[in-house]
Design a protein around this motif. Structure first.
Motif: not given
Lengths: 317, 234
Positions: B51, B54-55, B58, B138, B171, B174, B192, B194, B197
């Motif tokens: 998780e 994923i940030y 970005a 993603i 992101l 969510s 969303s 996430l 995901y």
């Protein structure tokens, strides 16, 4: 080979092309003459598929650039005003990329080598483009246009920003290429067009002012010869001498050069060279001629003459 | 299209951008991996790692695409691409696939981290694989967003920052998923990233989520093509 039919182009509220039409036949070197902002680049960008027209038709070798752009572009090599180069690539790599991009079928190494020889860049083949002089960059730009041996070459002001030696080299190169390709060569320099092209399309404010052979253009631009003479002596006396000469149609003082000399604008008939009688007359009276230069016709003058000539022809029909 | 793909791929490693991206990606990912798994020992959570990654995407992925089209526009080299016998779609796909290849290669290198888990523990391989697959899609979506914003400006920095903002919004929505307003919750659920995901965190390879990511990526690529078409007609 190339046909433009009633092409309009609007940029928002601004109309850049106002229904232009022209043709270039196979083997022509067509000059596209006009001042900056006349619409030359817009027309060429439409012809090469970079821009779309608001309305009208454009064909390259019978293929519509609007309806079948991919096919039409196969027949065009384009050198835009700013050569589309990748500074971080070497010359050889770049030409190889353009070769792949155009999907050429010719033998790759040999074809690129031949082009490098034609445009004389073999000596910089392995150098980074960003390290080349402006003249060489322009040549690399021409080389990319030649890749794939397209029938039509379009050069948008290829001599802008070059030094005089480079300008002559590029002009000679374009003339040489004209033996095997149909070329459209845009410029805002009248003598350049006269030197290189077989036909000329003159464009101003989005309208075609003239579409002539280069001989007709020469005829149109021939008018009174104009000279600027710097002469020492009293203004009234000098003017009297000048106006008395049969070779001179008109003479006017246009400004002081220094305390005892004045500039004069002199016009003579197109077939008469007034320089010799002018010199002789001034020498006889003891007024020194300290400077003499010819005045070239401006593009604006050319437009006025061409339009008036066109109007005369229309009235004659 | 293949010529553009090849040049673009090479371009990433002619300039420092490809190396910087790879180094930063591996460093950030390695750090997150270390914090979330190795340092937590028995409390280790691969889910948290993915998780956080994923940030990190970005921020990192817009850096990969920021120059893709904006630089071409700035230097006018796009005139070569647009006047060559290649469609606008082919040009955009060439650029996109090059960025996707670099991203996929770095993601694959990054997966070597999991060998450590295999050595010192007993990880759920299916869970790792499904997460990795999801991360790839993603990332593919974020790259498409980056390509789109790169087509809108001549300034790579503007392109990168705008892409980051849009991705963060996608992101961050969510967090609003529990909102009581029904229609808003539905909208939030729709955009969303996430929310889609979640199945992967249980080791489920959710095809509908993958289709969602691919569709949104395709939408942004389509919009990129439209930007070029529109500029041609403008």
């Amino acid at each position: 080979m190339i046909e433009f039919k009633n092409v309009y182009k609007n940029y928002g509220q601004n109309r850049a092309l106002k229904g232009i039409s022209f043709k270039a036949e196979s083997g022509d070197i067509l000059g596209f003459l006009g001042p900056n902002g006349a619409g030359k680049s817009t027309a060429l960008n439409i012809l090469t598929g970079y821009l779309s027209a608001t309305s009208g038709e454009a064909y390259v070798d019978g293929v519509s650039i609007f309806e079948n752009p991919v096919e039409a572009k196969k027949n065009i090599g384009f050198l835009p005003e700013l050569p589309p180069l990748y500074p971080d690539m070497k010359v050889g790599e770049y030409l190889g990329f353009v070769y792949d991009l155009k999907g050429c079928k010719l033998p790759k190494k040999q074809h690129i080598k031949e082009i490098c020889e034609v445009v004389q860049i073999s000596d910089v083949y392995g150098r980074l483009i960003k390290n080349l002089s402006k003249g060489y960059k322009q040549r690399v730009g021409i080389a990319q246009a030649l890749i794939g041996n397209p029938k039509v070459l379009v050069f948008d002001e290829p001599t802008v920003g070059l030094d005089p030696k480079q300008i002559i080299e590029i002009r000679n190169l374009v003339k040489e290429l004209g033996k095997e390709h149909t070329i459209i060569f845009s410029s805002h320099i009248l003598p350049e067009i006269q030197q290189i092209c077989s036909r000329v399309v003159v464009i101003n404010e989005g309208v075609i002012v003239a579409d002539e052979s280069i001989e007709s253009l020469a005829e149109a631009v021939e008018g009174p010869r104009r000279l600027i003479a710097k002469i020492c002596g009293p203004e009234a006396e000098v003017l009297k001498i000048l106006r008395a000469l049969p070779a001179i149609k008109s003479a006017d003082a246009i400004g002081k050069v220094d305390s005892d000399s004045i500039s004069y604008l002199i016009e003579s008939d197109e077939r008469i060279d007034a320089r010799k009688p002018l010199f002789a007359a001034l020498a006889a009276k003891g007024y020194p001629l300290i400077g003499l230069e010819g005045v070239e016709m401006s593009l604006e003058d050319v437009f006025v003459r061409l339009t008036s000539k066109r109007d005369q022809r229309r009235r004659g029909r | 299209m293949f010529a553009i793909y090849k040049r673009e791929l090479k371009g990433y490693f002619i300039s420092p951008i490809g190396y910087l991206f790879t180094a930063n990606f591996l460093a950030i990912s390695g750090l997150l991996f270390s914090i979330c798994t190795l340092q937590r020992q028995s409390q280790s959570s691969v889910g948290d790692y993915f998780e956080y990654l994923i940030y990190a995407f970005a921020v990192l992925l817009p850096l990969l695409t920021m120059k893709s089209l904006s630089e071409e526009r700035k230097t006018k080299s796009e005139q070569l691409l647009m006047t060559s016998p290649v469609s606008v779609g082919g040009m955009v796909m060439g650029k996109y696939l090059a960025a996707l290849t670099v991203f996929a290669a770095v993601l694959l290198c990054n997966s070597l981290n999991f060998l450590l888990l295999e050595t010192y523990g007993d990880p759920n391989v299916a869970l790792l694989a499904s997460n990795l697959i999801c991360l790839f899609f993603i990332g593919a979506l974020f790259l498409a967003i980056g390509i789109f914003f790169s087509s809108l400006t001549e300034d790579p920095l503007v392109s990168a920052i705008t892409s980051m903002d849009v991705i963060f919004v996608m992101l961050a929505v969510s967090f609003l998923s529990d909102i009581s307003v029904k229609w808003l919750a539905k909208v939030v659920d729709w955009i969303s990233i996430l929310a889609r995901y979640e199945p992967f965190t249980y080791g489920i390879l959710d095809i509908t989520s993958i289709i969602y990511y691919v569709s949104i990526a395709a939408l942004f690529l389509f919009l990129t093509v439209r930007v070029y078409e529109r500029r041609r007609w403008a």
